[in-house]
Each structure stands twice: as C-alpha cells, then as structure tokens.
Design an enzyme around this catalytic site. Structure first.
Site, PDB file in Angstrom:
ATOM      1  CG  ASN A   1       0.284   3.441   4.052  1.00 32.63           C
ATOM      2  OD1 ASN A   1       0.260   3.453   5.365  1.00 32.63           O
ATOM      3  ND2 ASN A   1       1.328   2.779   3.613  1.00 32.63           N
TER       4      ASN A   1
ATOM      5  CB  THR B   1       4.438  -4.318   3.068  1.00 31.16           C
ATOM      6  OG1 THR B   1       4.233  -3.891   1.914  1.00 31.16           O
ATOM      7  CG2 THR B   1       5.623  -5.277   3.201  1.00 31.16           C
TER       8      THR B   1
ATOM      9  CG  ASP C   1      -0.043   0.068   2.698  1.00 26.49           C
ATOM     10  OD1 ASP C   1      -0.778   0.436   3.663  1.00 26.49           O
ATOM     11  OD2 ASP C   1       0.886  -0.351   2.622  1.00 26.49           O
TER      12      ASP C   1
ATOM     13  CG  HIS D   1       7.016   0.634   9.748  1.00 29.30           C
ATOM     14  ND1 HIS D   1       7.139   0.483  10.996  1.00 29.30           N
ATOM     15  CD2 HIS D   1       6.441   1.760   9.263  1.00 29.30           C
ATOM     16  CE1 HIS D   1       6.445   1.253  11.714  1.00 29.30           C
ATOM     17  NE2 HIS D   1       6.272   2.348  10.636  1.00 29.30           N
ATOM     18  CG  ASP D   2       5.986  -1.710   4.683  1.00 29.38           C
ATOM     19  OD1 ASP D   2       5.217  -0.856   3.957  1.00 29.38           O
ATOM     20  OD2 ASP D   2       5.527  -2.208   5.841  1.00 29.38           O
TER      21      ASP D   2
ATOM     22  CG  PHE E   1      -2.128   1.864   9.382  1.00 29.40           C
ATOM     23  CD1 PHE E   1      -2.106   1.381   8.153  1.00 29.40           C
ATOM     24  CD2 PHE E   1      -3.329   2.466   9.287  1.00 29.40           C
ATOM     25  CE1 PHE E   1      -2.699   1.650   6.857  1.00 29.40           C
ATOM     26  CE2 PHE E   1      -3.871   3.064   8.478  1.00 29.40           C
ATOM     27  CZ  PHE E   1      -3.724   2.694   7.000  1.00 29.40           C
ATOM     28  CG  ASN E   2       0.012  -2.806   7.381  1.00 30.16           C
ATOM     29  OD1 ASN E   2      -0.381  -1.807   6.698  1.00 30.16           O
ATOM     30  ND2 ASN E   2       1.412  -3.042   7.407  1.00 30.16           N
TER      31      ASN E   2
ATOM     32  CG  ASP F   1       4.013   0.097   1.610  1.00 32.39           C
ATOM     33  OD1 ASP F   1       3.870   0.964   2.285  1.00 32.39           O
ATOM     34  OD2 ASP F   1       3.422  -0.965   1.560  1.00 32.39           O
TER      35      ASP F   1
HETATM   36  O1  RIB Z   1       2.072   0.466  10.724  1.00 29.55           O
HETATM   37  C1  RIB Z   1       3.059   0.558   9.729  1.00 29.55           C
HETATM   38  C2  RIB Z   1       2.572  -0.183   8.685  1.00 29.55           C
HETATM   39  O2  RIB Z   1       1.141   0.695   7.998  1.00 29.55           O
HETATM   40  C3  RIB Z   1       3.632  -0.006   7.262  1.00 29.55           C
HETATM   41  O3  RIB Z   1       3.498  -1.145   6.337  1.00 29.55           O
HETATM   42  C4  RIB Z   1       3.151   1.254   6.651  1.00 29.55           C
HETATM   43  O4  RIB Z   1       3.256   1.323   5.402  1.00 29.55           O
HETATM   44  C5  RIB Z   1       1.653   1.110   6.962  1.00 29.55           C
HETATM   45  O5  RIB Z   1       1.158   0.261   5.797  1.00 29.55           O
HETATM   46 CA    CA Z   2       2.743  -0.506   4.082  1.00 33.20          CA
END
Ligand code: RIB
Ligand code: CA
Length: 318
Positions: free
Chosen positions: A39, A126, A10, A241-242, A167-168, A15
């Site tokens: 996102n 991701t 996303d 993160h990803d 979040f994801n 990403d």
């Molecule tokens: O919480 C972080 C994640 O949520 C990452 O993958 C960021 O890109 C969002 O998708």
């Molecule tokens: Ca992501």
C-alpha cells in the site's frame, strides 16, 4: 487452543484492523508482525505497523520489515486509497511510536518464530506475497512448520487495480504464483468475498459509540478510507478486506469456502496478476485452494467492533 499466527502486512487501513482483531481476540495467539512494501513503501508500512500497535497498546509482538520491492518488476503503491502515509486520516504525530522495530529482517523473524514454536504456525499475508514467497524459496525446510497460509488477495472475478488483477497479487504475481503452487494449504479471501464487508455508516457509528480514543482513531481511519473508495470506485462504503483472514481463523463458519484450482496469470498483456479460479473444475487441475465465497457480514462486524472495544478499554461485557 489459540491459533498461533504471524501477520505479514502492508498497513494500510484494512491491515490495521486485522492487527487489532488478531491482538484482541483470545482465539488468536499473535506471535509476530512482518511488513512488506505494498500500500505504501516498506518504510511507511513498517512505521504504520508500529503506530497501530502503539495506539492500541499492543506490546510484546515483534515487528520486522521485509522486502521493499517485488521479486520481479517495478514496485507499485496505493496512495490513492491509503494516502501518502499509507494510514491517512488520523494524526499520529511526528514522533517515533513507542513500539520498537525488531532488528531482524522479516524472513529471519518468521524463521526464528517457526523454529521456536512447539506447533506449526499459520501465516496470514494481507499484502503482496513477496515475503512469504521469499521465505519458501530461502528456507524450503520450514514448510513443515507452517500449518497453513490464509491470505487476502486475488478474486474469483474482476480485479481492483486493473480490470483483471487485485492489488496484492498484481504487486507481485510471481510471488503469488509461488505461494499458490507451494503445496501448502492455502485459503484465499479475494475481492469477491471482501467486497461483502463494507464499513457502512451504521458500522462506523457502532465504533464511534464505543467512545474511546482508539475508537475515535478507527473512525478517522474508516472516514478517510471511505472517502478514497468513494472517489476512486464510487463505493458507498469501503470494503475492509484484510480482517476477513483473521475473522475466518476465529470462526471458520463465518465465510463459506469452496475448493478450486487457482492459477496466476503471469504473462497476459492486459491480464497479468489475475487469479484464475476454476470454480467448476474444467481445467483438470487439482482443486488445492480453499476460496472464500459468502460472508456472514453481521458476525464479521461484531468481531471487528468487539476488538476495537476490548483494545480501547471501552465499556461493556467482555
Ligand atoms: O486489494 C486489496 C488489498 O490490497 C488489501 O490487502 C489492501 O490492504 C491492499 O493491500
Ligand atoms: Ca493489505
């Protein structure tokens, strides 16, 4: 042999770097890219995936759009972190990127890719797990063609979108539950791991020093991402993160893993979307998930910087 991979993403600043890493490193065979609402809206995340491939010269990797909303509940986005475009910072211009969108939807592209590949393929989600869950529900017979699922999401501790939920997973808790209970090998990189890989000024300076148009764009991405994380979370540098997912596939020793039972809270008033990680085996549930813990951050950033150098055509040894 390179690891055959499908990224489901996303984009999203982090990403975007995961796409660069997967495309650049010889240990990865990037077969396809699929997008999901997360996102930003599906339309924006799909355009962003095309933009990243266009600016990085990534060609021949089909990009297909997936689900535009979660399996259940309302859609949420993260413009407070990624901006209105989902990839704020650089100016990508108004025109269409010269990388096309595949006419198939994401599930069809994934299915076709799995059936066509001679060996099982690793799925790397991701973003919200909506596409992956929908694939497993629609095509259960494809499970044998999925080598493993390496995901960014969840946390062994606190969340980032609610106090409990990352979040994801929060975007689509039912999808995350389906994936984590699928019986497929799942490796989960949650916030407890990804918050160790922060793009400090020193990292940004290393990327800037590459001196290419791509490295300049990456600096603009990280600068925006950093300002958002400073404003929203008070972080001194943004966690990328990803790319921990693909970095793990490139070098499995880069992140320490523990096995644990991971369940998703679906009904809690204040805890919906939390990943409950049983690190000490007190639930009696099978410790089926590999959970990332400690990261070798120097080696991680070496991989990320090298990916930007290689794709940007920067100087230096291959
Ligand atoms: O919480 C972080 C994640 O949520 C990452 O993958 C960021 O890109 C969002 O998708
Ligand atoms: Ca992501």
């Amino acid at each position: 042999m390179p690891v055959p991979v499908i990224l489901d993403c996303d984009p999203g600043h982090d990403d975007a770097f995961n796409i660069l890493l997967a495309a650049a490193h010889p240990a990865i065979d990037l077969l396809a890219l699929t997008t999901v609402a997360g996102n930003q809206t599906l339309e924006k995340t799909t355009l962003n995936a095309r933009r990243v491939c266009a600016v990085a010269g990534i060609r021949g990797v089909p990009i297909a759009a997936g689900r535009d909303r979660p399996l259940h509940g309302a859609r949420r986005t993260a413009e407070n972190i990624h901006g209105d475009s989902g990839l704020d910072g650089p100016g990508f211009g108004e025109g269409e990127p010269d990388v096309p969108q595949d006419p198939r939807d994401a599930l069809t592209l994934i299915r076709d890719t799995l059936l066509a590949h001679p060996e099982p393929v690793t799925l790397v989600p991701t973003g919200p797990l909506t596409n992956i869950a929908a694939l497993l529900l629609a095509h259960p017979g494809l499970a044998g063609r999925i080598r493993r699922i390496v995901m960014m999401g969840g946390s062994t501790g606190r969340g980032n979108t609610t106090p409990a939920a990352e979040f994801n997973v929060l975007c689509d808790p039912e999808a995350a539950d389906i994936v984590l209970r699928s019986g497929l090998p799942v490796t989960m990189f949650g916030l407890n791991a990804t918050h160790q890989v922060r793009a400090t000024p020193e990292v940004v300076a290393r990327i800037a020093a590459l001196g290419t148009p791509l490295s300049a764009l990456c600096v603009e991405l990280l600068t925006f991402f950093g300002s958002a994380y400073r404003e929203v979370y008070g972080f001194d540098a943004p966690p990328l993160h990803d790319p921990l997912t693909v970095a793990h596939l490139i070098d499995p020793s880069l992140v320490e893993l523990v096995r644990a039972a991971v369940t998703v809270e679906l009904h809690g008033t204040y805890t919906r979307g939390a990943t409950v990680v049983d690190l000490h085996g007190v639930t009696g549930l099978p410790a089926a998930v590999e959970v990332g813990t400690r990261v070798d951050t120097d080696r991680f950033w070496d991989l990320v910087v090298e990916a930007v150098r290689v794709l940007g055509g920067g100087p230096g040894p291959r």
